[in-house]
Design an enzyme around this catalytic site. Structure first.
Site, short mmCIF file in Angstrom:
data_model
loop_
_atom_site.label_atom_id
_atom_site.label_comp_id
_atom_site.label_asym_id
_atom_site.label_seq_id
_atom_site.Cartn_x
_atom_site.Cartn_y
_atom_site.Cartn_z
N GLN A 1 -14.63 2.32 1.62
CA GLN A 1 -13.96 1.91 0.37
C GLN A 1 -13.70 3.15 -0.48
O GLN A 1 -14.62 3.92 -0.75
CB GLN A 1 -14.82 0.91 -0.40
CG GLN A 1 -14.09 0.31 -1.61
CD GLN A 1 -14.92 -0.73 -2.37
OE1 GLN A 1 -16.10 -0.93 -2.07
NE2 GLN A 1 -14.30 -1.37 -3.33
N HIS B 1 -7.04 -5.89 2.57
CA HIS B 1 -5.86 -5.32 3.25
C HIS B 1 -5.24 -6.37 4.17
O HIS B 1 -5.95 -7.03 4.94
CB HIS B 1 -6.28 -4.14 4.13
CG HIS B 1 -6.81 -2.95 3.42
ND1 HIS B 1 -6.06 -1.83 3.17
CD2 HIS B 1 -8.04 -2.69 2.91
CE1 HIS B 1 -6.80 -0.91 2.55
NE2 HIS B 1 -8.01 -1.42 2.38
N ASP C 1 0.85 -1.19 0.00
CA ASP C 1 0.00 0.00 0.00
C ASP C 1 0.89 1.26 0.00
O ASP C 1 1.90 1.30 0.69
CB ASP C 1 -0.91 -0.03 1.24
CG ASP C 1 -2.06 0.94 1.15
OD1 ASP C 1 -3.21 0.47 1.14
OD2 ASP C 1 -1.83 2.16 1.09
N ASN D 1 -13.08 -3.36 2.87
CA ASN D 1 -14.15 -2.37 2.86
C ASN D 1 -15.01 -2.51 1.61
O ASN D 1 -14.47 -2.67 0.51
CB ASN D 1 -13.55 -0.96 2.91
CG ASN D 1 -12.68 -0.74 4.14
OD1 ASN D 1 -12.98 -1.23 5.21
ND2 ASN D 1 -11.59 -0.01 3.98
N HIS E 1 -10.43 -5.35 -2.89
CA HIS E 1 -9.08 -5.58 -2.35
C HIS E 1 -9.18 -5.95 -0.89
O HIS E 1 -10.08 -5.50 -0.18
CB HIS E 1 -8.18 -4.37 -2.56
CG HIS E 1 -8.75 -3.09 -2.07
ND1 HIS E 1 -9.69 -2.37 -2.79
CD2 HIS E 1 -8.55 -2.40 -0.94
CE1 HIS E 1 -10.02 -1.30 -2.11
NE2 HIS E 1 -9.35 -1.29 -0.97
#
Ligand code: 5GP
Ligand code: ZN
Length: 136
Positions: A95, A103, A32, A88, A101
């Site tokens: 989101q 995390h 990230d 999310n 995706h």
């Protein structure tokens, strides 16, 4: 299918470079850009789905297998003390990139992060009502 204007489609499929820590046929896992902690990574399916509701069931299953594998890699290589999985769905849920995706957030003693919620205190009756609403 890839979505033309989706940044995570482009990253997942290698059209935009990324710091990739794992890749297979279905997924790319990247660091990230604004990490919560050291090693914060995102599991990106190569096929576009907006969110969990749209994600095919087999991809959802395989995403969790990747989470297990890469989560252990992060723990071992970065000496993490714990790991949060965060995912999310929808702007209201936080989101910001509308390509599914997952995390992976390695946690460290005293890392100063607070990935949590404020607990509420519904009555037993309220909980019963919610339970019925969902089940019936
Ligand atoms: P969300 O809030 O949608 O669950 O999470 C989106 C995440 O993607 C954020 O943690 C954000 O820092 C990360 N992110 C957004 N754009 C990029 C990008 O172009 N590259 C990388 N590596 N991460 C990104
Ligand atoms: Zn996409």
């Amino acid at each position: 299918m890839k979505k033309a204007d989706c940044i995570f489609c482009k990253i997942a499929n290698g059209e935009i470079p990324s710091r990739t820590i794992y890749e297979d046929e279905q997924f790319r896992v990247i660091l990230d850009l604004s990490p919560a902690t050291k090693g914060h990574a995102l599991i990106l399916p190569k096929e576009h789905a907006d969110n969990l509701f749209e994600l095919p069931e087999d991809v959802a299953t395989d995403a969790m297998k990747v989470a297990k594998k890469v989560g252990a890699l992060l723990r071992d290589k970065l000496n993490a003390d714990g790991l949060n999985l965060v995912q999310n769905n929808g702007a209201e849920a936080g989101q910001t990139v509308m390509h599914f995706h997952l995390h992976l957030i390695p946690r460290y003693k005293e890392d100063g992060q607070n990935i949590n919620w404020n607990p509420t205190a519904p009555s037993a009756e309220e909980l019963d009502t919610i339970c019925k609403q969902i089940v019936e």
